[in-house]
Design an enzyme around this catalytic site. Structure first.
Site, PDB file in Angstrom:
ATOM      1  N   GLU A 436       0.828  -1.219   0.000  1.00 49.14           N
ATOM      2  CA  GLU A 436       0.000   0.000   0.000  1.00 49.14           C
ATOM      3  C   GLU A 436       0.856   1.259   0.000  1.00 49.14           C
ATOM      4  OE1 GLU A 436      -3.311  -0.797  -1.156  1.00 49.14           O
ATOM      5  OE2 GLU A 436      -2.870   1.255  -0.631  1.00 49.14           O
TER       6      GLU A 436
HETATM    7  C1  LIG Z   1       2.544  -9.564   0.466  1.00 49.31           C
HETATM    8  C2  LIG Z   1       2.254  -8.482  -0.531  1.00 49.31           C
HETATM    9  C3  LIG Z   1       0.939  -8.163  -0.828  1.00 49.31           C
HETATM   10  C4  LIG Z   1       0.657  -7.183  -1.791  1.00 49.31           C
HETATM   11  N1  LIG Z   1      -0.656  -6.951  -2.141  1.00 49.31           N
HETATM   12  C5  LIG Z   1      -0.902  -6.173  -3.232  1.00 49.31           C
HETATM   13  C6  LIG Z   1      -2.220  -6.093  -3.783  1.00 49.31           C
HETATM   14  O1  LIG Z   1      -3.169  -6.677  -3.269  1.00 49.31           O
HETATM   15  N2  LIG Z   1      -2.397  -5.351  -4.908  1.00 49.31           N
HETATM   16  C7  LIG Z   1      -1.370  -4.691  -5.513  1.00 49.31           C
HETATM   17  O2  LIG Z   1      -1.613  -4.051  -6.530  1.00 49.31           O
HETATM   18  N3  LIG Z   1      -0.112  -4.732  -5.017  1.00 49.31           N
HETATM   19  C8  LIG Z   1       0.140  -5.464  -3.895  1.00 49.31           C
HETATM   20  N4  LIG Z   1       1.410  -5.548  -3.389  1.00 49.31           N
HETATM   21  C9  LIG Z   1       2.464  -4.777  -4.015  1.00 49.31           C
HETATM   22  C10 LIG Z   1       2.972  -3.663  -3.131  1.00 49.31           C
HETATM   23  O3  LIG Z   1       2.010  -2.645  -3.009  1.00 49.31           O
HETATM   24  C11 LIG Z   1       4.315  -3.183  -3.710  1.00 49.31           C
HETATM   25  O4  LIG Z   1       5.257  -4.200  -3.403  1.00 49.31           O
HETATM   26  C12 LIG Z   1       4.756  -1.859  -3.151  1.00 49.31           C
HETATM   27  O5  LIG Z   1       3.913  -0.843  -3.619  1.00 49.31           O
HETATM   28  C13 LIG Z   1       6.192  -1.503  -3.521  1.00 49.31           C
HETATM   29  O6  LIG Z   1       6.432  -1.694  -4.881  1.00 49.31           O
HETATM   30  P1  LIG Z   1       7.717  -2.573  -5.338  1.00 49.31           P
HETATM   31  O7  LIG Z   1       7.643  -3.855  -4.618  1.00 49.31           O
HETATM   32  O8  LIG Z   1       7.754  -2.607  -6.808  1.00 49.31           O
HETATM   33  O9  LIG Z   1       8.953  -1.787  -4.783  1.00 49.31           O
HETATM   34  P2  LIG Z   1       9.734  -0.616  -5.533  1.00 49.31           P
HETATM   35  O10 LIG Z   1       8.749   0.378  -6.059  1.00 49.31           O
HETATM   36  O11 LIG Z   1      10.696  -1.214  -6.478  1.00 49.31           O
HETATM   37  O12 LIG Z   1      10.507   0.049  -4.325  1.00 49.31           O
HETATM   38  C14 LIG Z   1      11.772  -0.441  -3.832  1.00 49.31           C
HETATM   39  C15 LIG Z   1      12.353   0.606  -2.874  1.00 49.31           C
HETATM   40  O13 LIG Z   1      12.522   1.852  -3.554  1.00 49.31           O
HETATM   41  C16 LIG Z   1      11.850   2.900  -2.881  1.00 49.31           C
HETATM   42  N5  LIG Z   1      11.225   3.797  -3.835  1.00 49.31           N
HETATM   43  C17 LIG Z   1      10.560   3.498  -4.973  1.00 49.31           C
HETATM   44  N6  LIG Z   1      10.098   4.599  -5.561  1.00 49.31           N
HETATM   45  C18 LIG Z   1      10.444   5.652  -4.777  1.00 49.31           C
HETATM   46  C19 LIG Z   1      10.260   7.067  -4.851  1.00 49.31           C
HETATM   47  N7  LIG Z   1       9.559   7.632  -5.831  1.00 49.31           N
HETATM   48  N8  LIG Z   1      10.791   7.818  -3.868  1.00 49.31           N
HETATM   49  C20 LIG Z   1      11.472   7.270  -2.859  1.00 49.31           C
HETATM   50  N9  LIG Z   1      11.680   5.943  -2.729  1.00 49.31           N
HETATM   51  C21 LIG Z   1      11.162   5.136  -3.682  1.00 49.31           C
HETATM   52  C22 LIG Z   1      10.768   2.215  -2.048  1.00 49.31           C
HETATM   53  O14 LIG Z   1      10.401   2.979  -0.915  1.00 49.31           O
HETATM   54  C23 LIG Z   1      11.447   0.887  -1.674  1.00 49.31           C
HETATM   55  O15 LIG Z   1      12.231   1.074  -0.540  1.00 49.31           O
HETATM   56  C24 LIG Z   1       1.711  -6.491  -2.406  1.00 49.31           C
HETATM   57  C25 LIG Z   1       3.037  -6.791  -2.079  1.00 49.31           C
HETATM   58  C26 LIG Z   1       3.309  -7.787  -1.173  1.00 49.31           C
HETATM   59  C27 LIG Z   1       4.741  -8.141  -0.900  1.00 49.31           C
END
Ligand SMILES: Cc1cc2nc3c(=O)[nH]c(=O)nc-3n(C[C@H](O)[C@H](O)[C@H](O)COP(=O)(O)OP(=O)(O)OC[C@H]3O[C@@H](n4cnc5c(N)ncnc54)[C@H](O)[C@@H]3O)c2cc1C
Length: 592
Positions: A436
């Site tokens: 989220e």
């Molecule tokens: C168990 C689980 C359940 C989930 N459930 C859902 C769901 O139901 N529906 C859904 O759509 N998604 C879901 N997600 C996805 C989740 O919302 C994302 O994993 C999350 O939004 C982060 O995206 P990412 O994993 O691609 O990380 P990334 O976006 O790659 O981020 C990696 C790191 O970079 C940092 N970062 C990235 N962009 C920025 C920025 N602009 N400024 C500063 N720092 C930044 C982040 O803070 C983080 O530390 C789920 C994930 C998990 C693991």
């Protein structure tokens, strides 16, 4: 006896004394809602939470969801528990009567949801996402979509999901690639979504996916994303689930925690294209999704509180039972008598009480917006919701990491051993600062859209209100030290706001460099504000001779501990904010 009991006294104290629920309901014309009804609801939910959901928490952890021939098969026992949950009407608590809901205030629903998440967070994620889907459809769906889907989602007969994330589009939703092609009265959706919570299961006879995708003529970036309803089973002429849509879970993620919650890789349109229906206007999907995300963000903050409470109850029980000291007479005593163990327990307890106060006060602002007498008052309350949402999500979930870790620490070596369950809460809590929107994303929202964009006006209003509480503490005899602590934290908040407003334009890296410290400072300050208000109310009730004395006296202690041990963290956070971006931006990528 269950290892989870709903802490009803604290919830009722916050609802009664900080939210002033009865007064709000009377003013809003919600004449059927009163303290007695809410207590009865909480007691009933507490029973289901303790007796049915809590015992399944460990089962979900060890026997997580599996992908079988029929699709995802949830943890054994979850379907029966979900049946009981639906039978008792819990999914419809806060939904509008027009869709079969019970129309209770959001803050009451929030207090009840804390119970589900404490009892079994992996299970509770399913109704949590369904609530988000209901919100999005109720606000943005066409009359036909609402009539087809809302009654079943509200009753809990069907569940909802949120499909945003793709392999290349996590925090950066602008990169979404899933496609939607017009095809008569519907669209054909194709693409892959990952990490989809409760994306499939056998507990209900349909699953309603809300999916972000791009139309063929979509502009690039976030302004080209549209929102679609994609049911697992298409509805027949009578509105009943019929043929399987071209949408399925193709694999399940193996995770650190919440094993009872299936995290699905979803594939849409592998064959002819998944049938989907547009929600809201073309290219405006992100705005619709924000309705869902704001709800979900406050809910994830609430999960931080809920799992902290569960970890606390378990650590307290262990500390009372674990004999590890010997008195002069040779008798042994439990570790709860050691000052350092007491410190850890009190830190958990004080953090949790501040978290609960903030979660419920923020949830009540949603109700105050909905029931405002005019547009100006509604805008004021909506502004407070907007400001508090990233703080609730970010601060509560970050605090949950510390609280659940203390829970492990209090168990000593047994905390590291899975069978006590302390490690499970710690593992389960770890996702909360990630999904989220990570803490980094919440913090950017707080400093950017919620502070810089309105020149600090929303935050300024909150700081002034905290100033009024400092003045009340100063004039109330026993609180001089707490008035000083809150006053110093407030001054840190004002200075942080000034540094951000004055520095962000000249230094492009400043906002992003200080944002998480800014969020954490805001969280500790809000917690201190609400603990101070709690102390003032507890003292007044004690002086009037009313209430539960032991509870009220302990509230005075937790408020004092919070002021002594947690509020001073604002000073270190301010120092980090003052340092700005210089060292953070100094190394080249290769020097890391
Ligand atoms: C168990 C689980 C359940 C989930 N459930 C859902 C769901 O139901 N529906 C859904 O759509 N998604 C879901 N997600 C996805 C989740 O919302 C994302 O994993 C999350 O939004 C982060 O995206 P990412 O994993 O691609 O990380 P990334 O976006 O790659 O981020 C990696 C790191 O970079 C940092 N970062 C990235 N962009 C920025 C920025 N602009 N400024 C500063 N720092 C930044 C982040 O803070 C983080 O530390 C789920 C994930 C998990 C693991």
């Amino acid at each position: 006896m269950s290892d989870y009991v709903h802490p009803y006294r604290d919830t009722e104290f916050v609802l009664g004394e900080l939210v002033e629920l009865e007064r709000f309901c009377a003013e809003a014309g919600l004449h059927d809602v009163n303290g007695e009804l809410v207590s009865a609801i909480l007691a009933e939910a507490g029973r289901l939470g303790s007796e049915v959901l809590a015992p399944l928490n460990a089962v979900g952890d060890t026997q997580g969801a599996r992908l079988g021939e029929r699709g995802v098969e949830e943890t054994p026992g979850f379907a029966a528990a979900y049946g009981q949950f639906v039978e008792s009407g819990w999914p419809s608590l806060t939904a509008a009567e027009a869709w079969g809901g019970q129309n209770l205030p959001n803050v009451v629903g929030t207090a009840v949801n804390e119970i589900w998440h404490s009892a079994n967070m992996a299970f509770a994620l399913c109704p949590m996402l369904t609530q988000g889907a209901i919100e999005a459809l109720a606000h943005h769906g066409s009359a036909a979509l609402q009539a087809a889907y809302l009654p079943k989602l509200v009753s809990g007969e069907w569940t909802g999901t949120m499909n945003l994330t793709e392999p290349d589009a996590g925090s950066d939703l602008a990169a979404i690639k899933a496609r939607a092609v017009p095809n008569g009265d519907h669209y054909l959706i194709s693409g892959q979504k990952i990490f989809i919570t409760w994306g499939d299961h056998q507990m209900t006879d349909n699953v309603v996916h809300l999916v972000l995708a791009r139309l063929p003529d979509a502009p690039a970036g976030v302004k080209g994303i549209s929102l679609f309803v994609v049911p697992k089973f298409l509805l027949d002429a009578q509105g009943r689930p019929g043929a399987h849509n071209d949408a399925q879970c193709v694999s399940l993620e193996h995770k650190l925690g919440i094993h009872g919650s299936p995290t699905c890789v979803m594939s849409f349109g592998e064959k002819e294209g998944a049938v989907g229906y547009l929600v809201g206007e073309p290219h405006k999907g992100l705005a619709c999704m924000f309705t869902m995300m704001n709800h979900a963000r406050q809910s994830v903050g609430l999960q931080g509180l809920a799992i902290s409470e569960r970890a606390y109850q378990q650590a307290r029980q262990y500390a009372r039972e674990r004999l590890q000291g010997t008195r002069k007479d040779g008798s042994r005593f439990p570790i709860i008598e050691f000052p350092d163990v007491r410190r850890m327990l009190l830190q958990m307890k004080a953090s949790i009480e501040a978290m609960r106060a903030l979660a419920l006060v923020a949830a009540a602002e949603v109700d105050r917006t909905a029931h405002a007498p005019d547009a100006d008052v509604a805008a004021r309350h909506q502004g407070r919701v907007d400001l508090l949402t990233p703080i609730v999500k970010g601060w509560l979930t970050e605090l949950a990491q510390e609280v659940t870790s203390l829970g492990v620490q209090i168990h000593g070596g047994m905390g590291f051993i899975e069978e006590t369950g302390a490690a499970r809460h710690y593992r389960d809590a770890r996702i909360l600062t990630i999904y989220e929107g990570t803490t980094g994303i919440q913090a950017l929202d707080l400093v950017g859209r919620k502070t810089l964009l309105n020149k600090g006006e929303l935050l300024g209003g909150l700081l002034d209100e905290i100033g009024e509480t400092v003045a009340r503490l100063e004039s109330a005899g026993p609180f001089a030290a707490q008035a000083r602590a809150l006053g110093e934290a407030l001054a840190a908040g004002r200075e942080a706001r000034r540094l951000l407003l004055e520095g962000a334009e000249a230094d492009a890296a400043l906002a992003g460099s200080v944002s998480v410290n800014f969020l954490m400072l805001s969280g500790y300050l809000c917690g201190g504000w609400l603990m101070a208000r709690s102390a003032l109310r507890a003292q007044a009730l004690l002086e009037a001779g009313g209430g539960d004395r032991a509870f009220l006296e302990s509230k005075l202690v937790t408020a004092r501990f919070y002021a002594e041990q947690l509020l001073p963290r604002t000073q270190a956070l301010l120092a980090a904010i003052r340092a700005g971006s210089a060292s953070i931006m100094a190394l080249s990528d290769e020097q890391f």
